[in-house]
Design an enzyme around this catalytic site. Structure first.
Site, mmCIF file in Angstrom:
data_model
loop_
_atom_site.group_PDB
_atom_site.id
_atom_site.type_symbol
_atom_site.label_atom_id
_atom_site.label_comp_id
_atom_site.label_asym_id
_atom_site.label_seq_id
_atom_site.Cartn_x
_atom_site.Cartn_y
_atom_site.Cartn_z
ATOM 1 N N LYS A 254 0.823 -1.212 0.000
ATOM 2 C CA LYS A 254 0.000 0.000 0.000
ATOM 3 C C LYS A 254 0.854 1.259 0.000
ATOM 4 O O LYS A 254 0.393 2.338 -0.387
ATOM 5 C CB LYS A 254 -0.943 0.022 1.209
ATOM 6 C CG LYS A 254 -1.845 -1.191 1.324
ATOM 7 C CD LYS A 254 -2.615 -1.481 0.040
ATOM 8 C CE LYS A 254 -3.395 -2.780 0.163
ATOM 9 N NZ LYS A 254 -2.553 -3.980 0.244
ATOM 10 N N SER B 86 -4.999 -11.081 -2.266
ATOM 11 C CA SER B 86 -3.564 -10.864 -2.295
ATOM 12 C C SER B 86 -3.046 -11.163 -3.689
ATOM 13 O O SER B 86 -3.642 -11.928 -4.446
ATOM 14 C CB SER B 86 -2.886 -11.800 -1.298
ATOM 15 O OG SER B 86 -1.515 -11.915 -1.565
#
Length: 562
Positions: free
Chosen positions: A127, A475
């Site tokens: 992120k 993911s």
């Protein structure tokens, strides 16, 4: 340069009225000479909660050396990061996507507050990468993004392993396929040191994006975390920030529509993470460039998959570096598919992506990065499905090994934990469609990744017979017929909220279709009875996020409601 009025830092540092600011900065070692030079912020995402960012203090020191050598004064500041891998499968996972906004906000706040003249964002866990790009684009001051690099592969009984193997072993251990001792042995060796997850998971996908989009120097990000060459890349990034300042080249000069399309090509060509869809939509939003999920599907459909990378392939990011790095991927695409990349797009080095690519050196005999003529599959991995179950779209990653069609009964769960209990409790059967809802941007809140569930499904031997759909995320390590980002999400009254156990769900990748076999009248009837659930959090950062976050189809960005 110190007297040039266009430098934002002069507002804070020059003049009699600013003596107090100078006095405070002198208290921590800055001199008059330091304060007369351009001020370059070093946004460091170092944190002690994960291997991905653990080594960034070392790299920050090298970046600062580069800034000083080029005539600037660096000023380092820190921000947060949340490790997807560490908090996966827990309530803490809700913090990960939220952290993207907090990181971008905090970098922007310090940049605006201290009026830096240029900025280097030093990033690691996934992120932090889009957040660093978003901050650069918001501030639009000359800047560079440098990724800390990938972790080395672990070694387990003669083969390379990554964190993906550990998550899949959870299901295998639960199913009795591997012993507790073997499980612990794998856990102990999978992550041998600092650096981000090794496959073409989200961190390495977004690292690739940053080289192709032009915000990172080509070839710098793919240097592994603990390779000695990384220090040189960090030093050079500090110099580049000063060069960009002198040339007055700003991030929005680099991140154009064409550059974003190049980034999409890079994701498709490497079998990258579906999270790139969210992050590219968010990055485009910061530039004002119109971008939709359909654009990503369209570009992926014309892009060959040429990198044989985990989770579906054989190799990891360190192998890409040894083969020739990200520049070699660009070169192979340019050579084999003329016109696919916008070659004339500039990068932070001042050279175009075409010029950078043509300088790539290929290691003889490497088998990691294929030619277009010998592509692993003719189209890229990102696929956007639509239908009555996801009118705004849903995202899948197809890397050549997945089924392209599936039809089966829904097994509906209102949280990741419920689904995980069913999977590990052997309550999911071949042919089922696992549905995980109320895990979207608003509903979670935070749109958790479902790696624990998807890996457990694979680990239990159901990867070829069970499909999954969620309004949450995956993911980059997820593989199989798994469809995420279903929008509108359940918490917004999307069709996924109307599903019941036993409803028949149809996946058709070639037709780009995701549907439930219910009539429009029945869907409407069910949704008319739907009531928005009480927010899971009524105060604090999660409550703020849920109140402000947009749909996954818009990148799950937060927007002020004006």
């Amino acid at each position: 340069m110190s007297n040039e009025p266009q430098l934002p830092s002069r507002t804070i540092l020059e003049g009699r009225e600013r003596a107090g600011a100078r006095a405070m900065l002198k208290a921590i070692g800055f001199t008059d000479a330091d304060l007369s030079r351009p001020m370059v912020g070093i946004a460091n995402t170092w944190i002690e909660t994960m291997p991905c960012n653990f080594h960034l203090r070392r790299l920050a020191a090298k970046v600062k050396e580069g800034v000083r050598a080029a005539g600037g004064t660096p000023m380092e500041f820190n921000t947060i990061s949340v490790s997807d891998g560490v908090v996966m499968g827990t309530e803490g996972m809700k913090a990960c996507l939220v952290s993207r906004e907090v990181i971008a906000d905090s970098m922007e706040l310090v940049g605006r507050g201290h009026m830096f003249d240029a900025l280097v964002t030093l990033v690691g866990c996934d992120k932090t990468i889009p957040a660093g790009a978003m901050a650069l684009l918001r501030l639009n001051i000359p800047g560079v993004l440098l990724y800390g690099g990938s972790i080395a592969a672990g070694h387990y009984r003669g083969r390379d392993v990554t964190i993906q193997d550990v998550y899949e072993a959870v299901g295998a251990n639960a199913a009795g396929l591997i012993s507790d001792a073997d499980f612990r042995e794998l856990e102990n060796v999978a992550c041998p040191g600092a650096g981000a997850c090794g496959g073409q998971f989200t961190a390495n996908t977004m690292s690739t994006v940053m080289e192709f989009i032009g915000l990172s120097p080509m070839g710098a990000n793919s240097i592994p975390a603990m390779d000695g060459a990384k220090d040189g890349a960090a030093y050079r990034s500090g110099q580049l920030a000063m060069e960009l300042l002198k040339r007055n080249v700003r991030p929005r000069d680099i991140v154009t529509r064409e550059a974003i399309e190049n980034a999409i090509v890079s994701v498709a060509a490497t079998g990258g993470s579906t999270n790139a869809v969210l992050h590219l939509l968010a990055i485009a939003s910061e530039t004002g460039v119109p971008l939709s999920m359909d654009d990503l599907d369209r570009i992926s459909a014309r892009t060959p998959l040429i990198a044989d990378l985990k989770p579906a392939g054989k190799y990891v990011a360190v192998d890409v570096y040894k083969a020739g790095g990200i520049p070699l991927i660009a070169r192979k695409l340019i050579e084999g598919a003329p016109g696919l990349l916008h070659e004339n797009q500039t990068t932070v080095t001042g050279r175009t992506i075409g010029e950078e690519a043509r300088g790539a050196r290929e290691t003889p005999g490497q088998d990691v990065i294929h030619s277009v003529a010998n592509a692993l599959q003719p189209t890229g991995g990102l696929v956007v499905l639509k239908g009555n179950l996801a009118p705004e779209g849903a995202v899948a990653k197809i890397s050549g090994h997945e089924r392209l069609q599936h039809r089966g009964p829904a097994r509906v769960f209102n949280s990741e934990e419920q689904a995980m209990q069913a999977v590990t409790g052997k309550k999911i059967k071949p042919g089922d469609v696992v549905v995980i809802r109320y895990e979207g941007p608003r509903g979670g809140p935070g749109m958790r990744e479902m790696l624990g569930v998807t890996a457990a499904i694979v680990g239990e031997g159901l990867g070829e017979s069970v499909a999954l759909v969620t309004d949450g995320r995956f993911s980059g390590a997820t593989r199989g017929l798994m469809v995420g980002h279903a929008a509108p999400e359940a918490a917004r009254g999307g069709p996924i909220a109307a599903l019941e156990d036993g409803d028949v769900i149809v996946f058709d990748v070639n037709a780009r279709r995701l549907a439930v076999e219910l009539s429009e009248a029945e869907l409407t009837r069910r949704l008319s009875k739907w009531k928005e659930p009480e927010p899971r959090y009524k105060s604090g950062v999660f409550a703020k996020y849920a109140a402000l976050v947009a749909s996954a189809s818009e990148g799950a960005v937060t927007r002020a409601k004006i």
